[in-house]
Scaffold this motif. Structure first.
Motif, PDB file in Angstrom:
ATOM      1  N   GLN A 451       0.867  -1.188   0.116  1.00 24.19           N
ATOM      2  CA  GLN A 451       0.006   0.103  -0.001  1.00 24.19           C
ATOM      3  C   GLN A 451       0.826   1.076   0.046  1.00 24.19           C
ATOM      4  O   GLN A 451       1.972   1.326   0.617  1.00 24.19           O
ATOM      5  N   GLY A 452       0.532   2.210  -0.536  1.00 22.11           N
ATOM      6  CA  GLY A 452       1.051   3.488  -0.969  1.00 22.11           C
ATOM      7  C   GLY A 452       2.597   3.440  -1.300  1.00 22.11           C
ATOM      8  O   GLY A 452       3.578   4.115  -0.996  1.00 22.11           O
ATOM      9  N   THR A 453       2.832   2.356  -2.128  1.00 23.59           N
ATOM     10  CA  THR A 453       4.116   2.033  -2.671  1.00 23.59           C
ATOM     11  C   THR A 453       5.175   3.200  -3.219  1.00 23.59           C
ATOM     12  O   THR A 453       6.171   3.231  -2.891  1.00 23.59           O
ATOM     13  N   ALA A 454       4.328   3.695  -4.505  1.00 24.87           N
ATOM     14  CA  ALA A 454       5.139   4.817  -5.070  1.00 24.87           C
ATOM     15  C   ALA A 454       5.799   5.904  -4.015  1.00 24.87           C
ATOM     16  O   ALA A 454       6.830   6.258  -4.020  1.00 24.87           O
ATOM     17  N   GLY A 455       4.547   6.396  -3.348  1.00 21.33           N
ATOM     18  CA  GLY A 455       5.196   7.476  -2.586  1.00 21.33           C
ATOM     19  C   GLY A 455       6.238   6.985  -1.375  1.00 21.33           C
ATOM     20  O   GLY A 455       6.905   7.797  -1.051  1.00 21.33           O
ATOM     21  N   LEU A 456       5.731   5.941  -1.053  1.00 17.04           N
ATOM     22  CA  LEU A 456       6.862   5.297   0.269  1.00 17.04           C
ATOM     23  C   LEU A 456       8.069   5.094  -0.215  1.00 17.04           C
ATOM     24  O   LEU A 456       9.175   5.207   0.408  1.00 17.04           O
ATOM     25  N   ARG A 457       8.155   4.153  -1.398  1.00 12.16           N
ATOM     26  CA  ARG A 457       9.638   4.094  -1.978  1.00 12.16           C
ATOM     27  C   ARG A 457      10.409   5.450  -2.104  1.00 12.16           C
ATOM     28  O   ARG A 457      11.576   5.594  -1.711  1.00 12.16           O
ATOM     29  N   ALA A 458       9.707   6.507  -2.746  1.00 15.89           N
ATOM     30  CA  ALA A 458      10.255   7.847  -2.787  1.00 15.89           C
ATOM     31  C   ALA A 458      10.725   8.402  -1.264  1.00 15.89           C
ATOM     32  O   ALA A 458      11.861   8.920  -1.170  1.00 15.89           O
ATOM     33  N   ALA A 459       9.862   8.225  -0.536  1.00 16.04           N
ATOM     34  CA  ALA A 459      10.156   8.788   0.925  1.00 16.04           C
ATOM     35  C   ALA A 459      11.508   7.850   1.480  1.00 16.04           C
ATOM     36  O   ALA A 459      12.530   8.430   2.021  1.00 16.04           O
ATOM     37  N   TYR A 502      23.881  15.766   6.090  1.00 15.86           N
ATOM     38  CA  TYR A 502      23.082  15.639   4.689  1.00 15.86           C
ATOM     39  C   TYR A 502      22.327  16.950   4.669  1.00 15.86           C
ATOM     40  O   TYR A 502      22.355  17.960   5.753  1.00 15.86           O
ATOM     41  N   ARG A 503      21.506  17.276   3.654  1.00 13.43           N
ATOM     42  CA  ARG A 503      20.700  18.315   3.448  1.00 13.43           C
ATOM     43  C   ARG A 503      19.352  18.047   4.094  1.00 13.43           C
ATOM     44  O   ARG A 503      18.690  17.062   3.626  1.00 13.43           O
ATOM     45  N   PRO A 504      18.962  19.016   5.140  1.00 10.50           N
ATOM     46  CA  PRO A 504      17.793  18.801   5.724  1.00 10.50           C
ATOM     47  C   PRO A 504      16.522  18.713   4.797  1.00 10.50           C
ATOM     48  O   PRO A 504      15.362  18.321   4.950  1.00 10.50           O
ATOM     49  N   ALA A 505      16.707  19.635   3.824  1.00 11.15           N
ATOM     50  CA  ALA A 505      15.331  19.682   2.569  1.00 11.15           C
ATOM     51  C   ALA A 505      15.165  18.494   2.060  1.00 11.15           C
ATOM     52  O   ALA A 505      13.988  18.136   1.860  1.00 11.15           O
ATOM     53  N   VAL A 506      16.207  17.550   1.866  1.00  9.60           N
ATOM     54  CA  VAL A 506      15.915  16.209   1.334  1.00  9.60           C
ATOM     55  C   VAL A 506      15.368  15.293   2.461  1.00  9.60           C
ATOM     56  O   VAL A 506      14.382  14.769   2.086  1.00  9.60           O
ATOM     57  N   LEU A 507      15.430  15.287   3.766  1.00  5.81           N
ATOM     58  CA  LEU A 507      14.821  14.587   4.745  1.00  5.81           C
ATOM     59  C   LEU A 507      13.334  15.331   4.972  1.00  5.81           C
ATOM     60  O   LEU A 507      12.472  14.521   5.282  1.00  5.81           O
ATOM     61  N   ALA A 508      13.175  16.615   4.672  1.00  6.77           N
ATOM     62  CA  ALA A 508      11.983  17.195   4.946  1.00  6.77           C
ATOM     63  C   ALA A 508      11.113  16.610   3.641  1.00  6.77           C
ATOM     64  O   ALA A 508       9.831  16.359   3.935  1.00  6.77           O
ATOM     65  N   GLN A 509      11.550  16.413   2.561  1.00  4.27           N
ATOM     66  CA  GLN A 509      10.646  15.704   1.207  1.00  4.27           C
ATOM     67  C   GLN A 509      10.258  14.388   1.905  1.00  4.27           C
ATOM     68  O   GLN A 509       9.375  13.868   1.135  1.00  4.27           O
ATOM     69  N   ALA A 510      11.308  13.775   2.055  1.00  4.82           N
ATOM     70  CA  ALA A 510      10.894  12.143   2.495  1.00  4.82           C
ATOM     71  C   ALA A 510       9.845  12.288   3.531  1.00  4.82           C
ATOM     72  O   ALA A 510       8.917  11.372   3.608  1.00  4.82           O
ATOM     73  N   TRP A 511       9.905  13.102   4.666  1.00 12.07           N
ATOM     74  CA  TRP A 511       8.965  13.329   5.701  1.00 12.07           C
ATOM     75  C   TRP A 511       7.503  13.554   4.951  1.00 12.07           C
ATOM     76  O   TRP A 511       6.721  13.032   5.252  1.00 12.07           O
ATOM     77  N   GLU A 512       7.682  14.640   4.000  1.00  8.60           N
ATOM     78  CA  GLU A 512       6.424  15.104   3.557  1.00  8.60           C
ATOM     79  C   GLU A 512       5.541  13.724   2.543  1.00  8.60           C
ATOM     80  O   GLU A 512       4.319  13.658   2.691  1.00  8.60           O
ATOM     81  N   ARG A 513       6.557  13.070   2.185  1.00  6.54           N
ATOM     82  CA  ARG A 513       5.785  11.929   1.156  1.00  6.54           C
ATOM     83  C   ARG A 513       5.184  10.940   2.087  1.00  6.54           C
ATOM     84  O   ARG A 513       4.109  10.162   1.898  1.00  6.54           O
ATOM     85  N   MET A 514       5.832  10.592   3.329  1.00  5.47           N
ATOM     86  CA  MET A 514       5.275   9.648   4.148  1.00  5.47           C
ATOM     87  C   MET A 514       3.942  10.385   4.978  1.00  5.47           C
ATOM     88  O   MET A 514       2.782   9.536   4.835  1.00  5.47           O
ATOM     89  N   GLN A 520      -3.953   9.914   3.080  1.00  6.96           N
ATOM     90  CA  GLN A 520      -4.584   9.215   2.166  1.00  6.96           C
ATOM     91  C   GLN A 520      -4.985   7.921   2.383  1.00  6.96           C
ATOM     92  O   GLN A 520      -6.168   7.580   2.089  1.00  6.96           O
ATOM     93  N   ASP A 521      -4.323   7.262   3.280  1.00  9.21           N
ATOM     94  CA  ASP A 521      -4.669   6.016   3.827  1.00  9.21           C
ATOM     95  C   ASP A 521      -4.374   5.691   5.350  1.00  9.21           C
ATOM     96  O   ASP A 521      -3.477   5.295   6.053  1.00  9.21           O
ATOM     97  N   PRO A 522      -5.230   6.462   6.321  1.00  7.97           N
ATOM     98  CA  PRO A 522      -5.033   6.680   7.681  1.00  7.97           C
ATOM     99  C   PRO A 522      -5.023   5.172   8.529  1.00  7.97           C
ATOM    100  O   PRO A 522      -4.151   5.145   9.479  1.00  7.97           O
ATOM    101  N   GLY A 523      -5.464   4.204   7.849  1.00  3.45           N
ATOM    102  CA  GLY A 523      -5.312   2.648   8.440  1.00  3.45           C
ATOM    103  C   GLY A 523      -3.742   2.278   8.545  1.00  3.45           C
ATOM    104  O   GLY A 523      -3.855   1.502   9.538  1.00  3.45           O
TER     105      GLY A 523
END
Length: 709
Positions: A451-459, A502-514, A520-523
């Protein structure tokens, strides 16, 4: 096509029970069969056809690994510490016959410290879930220390000590593993009789289940550490560890071998034996005699005591002293020590091999069989960090060496953090990982059940490029000093730059994707995503706190900047409260669940509060905050209050007023005493996705605005 065979192996019922806990009713469609081992190798084969899964294996652990591999590869689901069970599998998809052999014979698990920093207050339900995890991940050789206090009580009773003295010597329940290692005694106790009896029963139940899977548990052994009453009439010396004084017998005294044998006999009587015993007579303490031959004498006496009770005894020793005190443990000393024991009587655990491997330095430990182990986590600290790419490289190098390890292991001081690292190590018990990126993609898909594979892989690619890209970084409390859990000082300024590679902005992007997937799927938040979202939030907020701390120092205590800094603690606390395991109350409640009366309750409460804050006494800074945790109740209460006290005197402190540091130390001591007495206010759980979004907007957005100026 595989045949299920006419006779089920002895381990079949045990693995079937695991399958039911993991899968529910569909487990009825699994058939188990035994298979003969070739050259002692662990092997399995599985095949699924017409809704029936057939598993054949050499042992129960290999059968459990086969089941897990099938679920991952054909159902897209894995079982982690946080997975909601049973899995949503209603039938078994067809799968062709697959055979597999383990790359190494053994999978080692645990560190003595783990039993203090993670599971001192676990009950059988916790342990059953953990042993299932162990079996599914290929653990064959777990350290097993639960209930060892009953062994020591029985042995010292035979040696003439009375009940009160023995329970006082054992100390508090939260510190028992350090007692077993010989680091301390008579501290934070006494131990209650009800604890000894209940944990004797729990320890026996744990061992029964581990053995039923075919695991070979490693039991504790005598280290030379004895009560003062015994030391006073024997050849013995005093040792110091982190401000604690203990007594240790000279190996030339016949009592050394006698007590070692008595403890081993008592242990065999209570718990049986698989002939593997863990003892670390030096651990973090220099031997009491500087003679280069002395460690060898200790080795001989230790093994002699074991063999007097169990002629088949094999000694497992952690190689940690050779790293921790490398100035003393020269190559000559280590080799002399190792050579005092025949190769078939010792197994060496290279405890921190992912960062400081010793196997190359000591030529494969002088011919002794050894274990490549990943330590990573010290004290249960919750900052996510690791050199993920370095793990397969380190394991492959060890296995390709002239003296390859007999097994791979996890020797973390605490679990339930950085699960990706421990999954990566256990995977390599059976499979090589030549492409980490491909492995990580599969890990993400299976961890969240597809579930949520594309976004979570990017994260996770973002996490790999940031917190999990710590190549060459020493991830240890003395080198990873984020300010959130650091005791404030005007004289000692935390070097927060070490925690940001590391660059904090990259971590922030990963956090946002999660966060987006969670919205989208609170369960999914009930399972691993909830854990991972909190860990990622901790990673970002910890570095935000570091940055705002520097702002306060540079502004010489500007009130507005102080308020912004302290608000980080309050905001993070709200997010942590959304997951029970990230609350102080969860930890304390588990401790108090073992209380048999008011006095017992006070000891348990004190232990739970003490070890994650001051560790020892409020007057000793030696282990203060060693086990610092990003937990609700601590972050917004205990830690925030300390930094507020620091901010009040900052102007004087920066001006170099020596009285400012003295006054701050006294205020911090008072705050620690208050926490030990009163604990933390109850956490109020909220919505994790909403709290995470709020923090991302407030802190990542603010940083982008500042960087854009």
């Amino acid at each position: 096509m595989m045949s299920s065979g006419e006779h089920a192996p002895l381990w079949a019922d045990t693995v079937r029970g695991l399958a039911h806990r993991v899968l529910g009713p569909v487990a009825e469609s699994i058939r188990f069969a035994g298979s003969a081992a070739r050259d002692g190798a662990r092997e399995y084969a599985y095949e699924a056809r017409d809704g029936v899964l057939t598993v054949a294996a050499t042992d129960g652990v290999s059968a459990s690994v086969a089941l897990h591999h099938y679920l991952r590869e054909h159902c897209g689901m894995s079982v982690g510490w946080d997975t909601v069970l049973p899995l949503r599998v209603t039938s078994f998809p067809d799968a062709p016959l697959r055979h597999a052999s383990a790359r190494v014979r053994e999978g080692y698990y645990f560190n003595f410290c783990t039993f203090s920093y993670t599971m001192p207050y676990w009950d059988w339900a916790d342990w059953e879930r953990e042993i299932d995890w162990m079996a599914l991940h290929g653990i064959t050789m777990p350290l097993a220390v639960t209930g060892h206090e009953a062994v020591l009580h029985a042995a010292y009773s035979l040696l003439g000590l009375d009940d009160d003295r023995i329970r006082g010597f054992l100390g508090g329940p939260g510190y028992l593993p350090f007692q077993y290692m010989g680091c301390l005694d008579d501290f934070a106790g006494p131990l209650s009789s009800s604890w000894i009896e209940s944990h004797r029963e729990l320890g026996a139940r744990i061992l029964d289940r581990e053995r039923a899977f075919g695991m070979t548990p490693v039991l504790p052994a005598f280290t030379g550490h004895v009560p003062r009453e015994i030391a006073s009439t024997a050849r013995a010396g005093r040792r110091q560890w982190q401000g604690f004084e203990t007594w240790v017998l000279d190996p030339a005294d016949p009592l050394y071998e006698r007590i070692g044998a008595e403890i081993t006999r008592a242990q065999i009587k209570l718990f049986g034996t698989d002939h593997l015993y863990a003892a670390d007579p030096f651990i973090e303490m220099i031997p009491i005699d500087a003679d280069p031959a002395f460690p060898g004498a200790v080795a001989s006496a230790t093994l002699a005591g074991l063999r007097a009770a169990d002629p088949d005894a094999v000694w497992l020793m952690q190689a940690w002293p050779f790293s921790y005190q490398r100035d003393f443990w020269t190559e000559d000393r280590v080799i002399a020590f190792l050579d005092a024991i025949s190769d078939d009587r010792m197994l060496v655990a290279d405890l921190w091999a992912e960062h400081d491997p010793l196997w190359g330095r000591f030529d494969g430990f002088s011919g002794k069989p050894w274990l490549w182990c990943a330590l990573l986590n010290f004290g249960g600290r919750t900052d996510p960090a690791a050199d993920l790419r370095g793990v397969p490289e380190g394991i492959d190098a060890a296995l390709a060496s002239p003296s390859p390890p007999a097994g791979l292991g996890l020797s973390m001081e605490a679990t339930r953090n950085n699960p990706v690292v421990f999954e990566l190590v256990t995977d390599q018990l059976w499979n090589r990982v030549p492409d980490l990126d491909a492995w990580l993609d599969a890990f993400v898909t299976q961890r969240y059940g597809g579930q949520g594979t594309a976004g979570l892989r990017a994260a996770w690619r973002g996490l790999l490029d940031t917190v999990y890209g710590a190549q060459g970084v020493r991830i240890a409390p003395d080198q990873f000093p984020g300010v959130l859990t650091t005791n404030p000082s005007y004289e000692r300024t935390p070097d927060v730059s070490r925690a940001l590679w590391y660059r904090p902005a990259v971590l922030a992007q990963a956090w946002e994707r999660m966060i987006e997937v969670a919205e989208q799927d609170p369960g999914l938040l009930d399972g691993p995503l909830g854990h991972d979202l909190v860990e990622t939030g901790i990673a970002y907020m910890a570095r935000a706190a570091d940055r705002l701390y520097l702002d306060v120092v540079e502004s010489a205590g500007d009130p507005e900047r102080v308020a912004r800094f302290l608000k980080v603690f309050e905001d993070l606390d709200r997010m942590l409260a959304c997951r029970p395991e990230y609350t102080f109350q969860h930890w304390e409640a588990k401790a108090l669940s073992w209380a048999a009366g008011p006095a017992d309750r006070e000891v348990l409460r004190d232990n739970a509060r003490r070890i994650i804050t001051v560790w020892g006494t409020v007057d000793s800074p030696l282990l203060d905050d060693y086990a610092g945790r990003h937990w609700a109740g601590l972050v917004g209460g205990y830690y925030r209050d300390r930094w507020e006290l620091w901010a009040r005197g900052l102007t004087r402190g920066l001006a170099g007023d020596p009285a400012a540091e003295t006054e701050l130390r006294e205020r911090l001591r008072e705050r620690a005493e208050t926490f030990l007495r009163d604990g933390a206010a109850p956490a109020r759980p909220g919505d994790l996705a909403a709290e995470s979004r709020r923090l991302l907007a407030a802190y990542a957005g603010a940083r982008e605005a500042e960087d854009g100026r």
